[in-house]
Motif scaffolding. Structure first.
Motif, PDB file in Angstrom:
ATOM      1  N   ALA A   1       0.831  -1.207   0.000  1.00  0.00           N
ATOM      2  CA  ALA A   1       0.000   0.000   0.000  1.00  0.00           C
ATOM      3  C   ALA A   1       0.864   1.256   0.000  1.00  0.00           C
ATOM      4  O   ALA A   1       0.583   2.225  -0.726  1.00  0.00           O
ATOM      5  CB  ALA A   1      -0.925   0.001   1.219  1.00  0.00           C
ATOM      6  N   ILE A   2       1.927   1.252   0.802  1.00  0.00           N
ATOM      7  CA  ILE A   2       2.832   2.415   0.841  1.00  0.00           C
ATOM      8  C   ILE A   2       3.430   2.653  -0.540  1.00  0.00           C
ATOM      9  O   ILE A   2       3.470   3.789  -1.033  1.00  0.00           O
ATOM     10  CB  ILE A   2       3.945   2.198   1.882  1.00  0.00           C
ATOM     11  N   ARG A   3       3.898   1.579  -1.181  1.00  0.00           N
ATOM     12  CA  ARG A   3       4.534   1.727  -2.493  1.00  0.00           C
ATOM     13  C   ARG A   3       3.542   2.192  -3.557  1.00  0.00           C
ATOM     14  O   ARG A   3       3.873   3.000  -4.426  1.00  0.00           O
ATOM     15  CB  ARG A   3       5.186   0.407  -2.886  1.00  0.00           C
ATOM     16  N   ARG A   4       2.320   1.672  -3.483  1.00  0.00           N
ATOM     17  CA  ARG A   4       1.304   2.083  -4.451  1.00  0.00           C
ATOM     18  C   ARG A   4       0.981   3.562  -4.305  1.00  0.00           C
ATOM     19  O   ARG A   4       0.888   4.301  -5.299  1.00  0.00           O
ATOM     20  CB  ARG A   4       0.026   1.248  -4.261  1.00  0.00           C
ATOM     21  N   ILE A   5       0.824   4.009  -3.067  1.00  0.00           N
ATOM     22  CA  ILE A   5       0.489   5.411  -2.830  1.00  0.00           C
ATOM     23  C   ILE A   5       1.656   6.322  -3.216  1.00  0.00           C
ATOM     24  O   ILE A   5       1.460   7.413  -3.752  1.00  0.00           O
ATOM     25  CB  ILE A   5       0.066   5.626  -1.363  1.00  0.00           C
ATOM     26  N   ARG A   6       2.868   5.839  -2.993  1.00  0.00           N
ATOM     27  CA  ARG A   6       4.034   6.629  -3.405  1.00  0.00           C
ATOM     28  C   ARG A   6       4.013   6.838  -4.925  1.00  0.00           C
ATOM     29  O   ARG A   6       4.325   7.920  -5.420  1.00  0.00           O
ATOM     30  CB  ARG A   6       5.329   5.925  -3.011  1.00  0.00           C
ATOM     31  N   CYS A   7       3.636   5.814  -5.657  1.00  0.00           N
ATOM     32  CA  CYS A   7       3.575   5.936  -7.126  1.00  0.00           C
ATOM     33  C   CYS A   7       2.473   6.890  -7.555  1.00  0.00           C
ATOM     34  O   CYS A   7       2.600   7.617  -8.543  1.00  0.00           O
ATOM     35  CB  CYS A   7       3.353   4.567  -7.768  1.00  0.00           C
ATOM     36  N   GLN A   8       1.366   6.916  -6.787  1.00  0.00           N
ATOM     37  CA  GLN A   8       0.239   7.762  -7.140  1.00  0.00           C
ATOM     38  C   GLN A   8       0.515   9.236  -6.849  1.00  0.00           C
ATOM     39  O   GLN A   8       0.123  10.117  -7.605  1.00  0.00           O
ATOM     40  CB  GLN A   8      -1.014   7.361  -6.334  1.00  0.00           C
ATOM     41  N   TRP A   9       1.167   9.489  -5.720  1.00  0.00           N
ATOM     42  CA  TRP A   9       1.170  10.854  -5.188  1.00  0.00           C
ATOM     43  C   TRP A   9       2.541  11.324  -4.731  1.00  0.00           C
ATOM     44  O   TRP A   9       2.898  12.481  -4.916  1.00  0.00           O
ATOM     45  CB  TRP A   9       0.194  10.914  -4.013  1.00  0.00           C
TER      46      TRP A   9
END
Length: 360
Positions: free
Chosen positions: A198-206
């Motif tokens: 989840a952390i990595r996904r959100i980092r990619c998004q924002w």
């Protein structure tokens, strides 16, 4: 009196938009722009913009912590007067947000939540084009709910906000709230792999680029997960890598960021001593220095945090009596001040050690 010219109003609006946009990118630059916006609003004297500028500046000053308390109260009087002159739903909503920040400085949690409720009702029912203001409000509510320790309320609130954001295609709000709650939700369910994903996904998004606020939030989430997984040395090394960036960003001038950084690093150092017993003396020295820094903060909250870290150190050293004494003192303060998340966590530690009010 003469009406403000169009160019002056456009300049005010540009400064406001820039300050708002940078709130989640660089808090220090945003605070500087908010101060500039207030100066310009005082010069232009357009009532609606002046009321909004005063209310937002109250929040900016309140972010400095307990040392700003008297200044916040003085500014709040001016913000109230300006909002009453304008008397629009938007002006009243922005003043309610300013009130919430002032109540939070004084730890008047219920009044702070009531102010948020009033602001949200005004923004939703009587204002338009206020997506940024609502997103800002949601972050404030989340912070209050986390302080109060009501996990069920957090789940309901975040679920509703995120559903609304997805339906609207609002990636900003999804990522803004998500970095604070999604990893925690997975850790509560003992799903560390999903938390890391989840952390990595959100980092990619924002969280793109070397922007201070994003890096700080991502770093805190990563360190929390490291500590949850028992990887104390990894957490400590991660924090040491982030530290030069924190100092360059000027975030360490903000009380809450500075104190949390010291708290995180001391906790990580103590956890790391289990992974690297050969470095125990060095790591304990690092922890003691950060504990001493917490003691020098003005807000008593950080002195109590220092006590919980001293308790952890005493536990590492095998001093059960001192550990329980320090934890009991910290728990009592948190319960008295309504910091129920901290109080609950301390009570759990007491039980694990074999003491505290629930030991029997």
């Amino acid at each position: 009196s003469m009406e403000p010219d169009r160019a002056a109003l456009e300049r005010l609006d540009v400064i406001w938009a820039a300050a708002a946009a940078l709130t989640d990118v660089d808090v220090m630059v945003s605070a500087s722009l908010q101060a500039r916006h207030l100066i310009e609003a005082l010069r232009v004297q357009e009532p609606g913009r002046l009321a909004a500028a005063l209310s937002m500046y109250v929040r900016s000053v309140a972010f400095q912590g307990m040392r700003s308390r008297e200044r916040v109260q003085k500014l709040l009087i001016a913000a109230r007067q300006a909002a009453e002159v304008v008397a629009t739903p938007y002006a009243r909503a922005m003043f309610s947000l300013a009130q919430q920040a002032a109540f939070e400085v004084d730890r008047q949690w219920d009044r702070a939540i009531a102010s948020l409720d009033q602001a949200e009702d005004l923004l939703r029912r009587q204002c338009t084009g206020v997506y940024w203001e609502l997103s800002f409000l949601h972050m404030s509510r989340l912070a209050l709910l986390r302080t109060r320790g009501n996990q069920l309320a957090i789940a309901r609130f975040v679920g509703g906000v995120l559903t609304e954001a997805r339906l609207r295609g609002d990636i900003f709000t999804q990522a803004r709230l998500g970095i604070l709650v999604e990893p925690d939700a997975h850790m509560f369910g003992d799903r560390p792999r999903e938390a890391r994903a989840a952390i990595r996904r959100i980092r990619c998004q924002w969280l793109r680029g070397d922007f201070p606020a994003q890096l700080m939030l991502a770093g805190a989430a990563e360190c929390n997960l490291d500590l949850y997984m028992g990887h104390g040395w990894t957490a400590y090394r991660r924090l040491q890598r982030y530290w030069p960036f924190l100092k360059r960003s000027m975030f360490m001038r903000v009380e809450i960021v500075r104190a949390f950084a010291y708290q995180y690093r001391a906790a990580a150092a103590l956890a790391a001593s289990e992974d690297r017993p050969g470095l125990r003396a060095q790591l304990f020295t690092s922890a003691r220095r950060d504990i001493a820094r917490l003691d020098r903060e003005r807000d008593e909250k950080w002195h109590v945090s220092a006590d919980t870290l001293r308790a952890a150190m005493a536990c590492h050293e095998g001093d059960r009596e001192r550990t329980l004494s320090l934890l009991a003192r910290a728990r009592a303060w948190n319960e008295r001040e309504g910091e129920l998340t901290q109080a609950t966590a301390i009570r759990r530690y007491e039980v694990l050690i074999g003491g505290g009010p629930d030991a029997n």
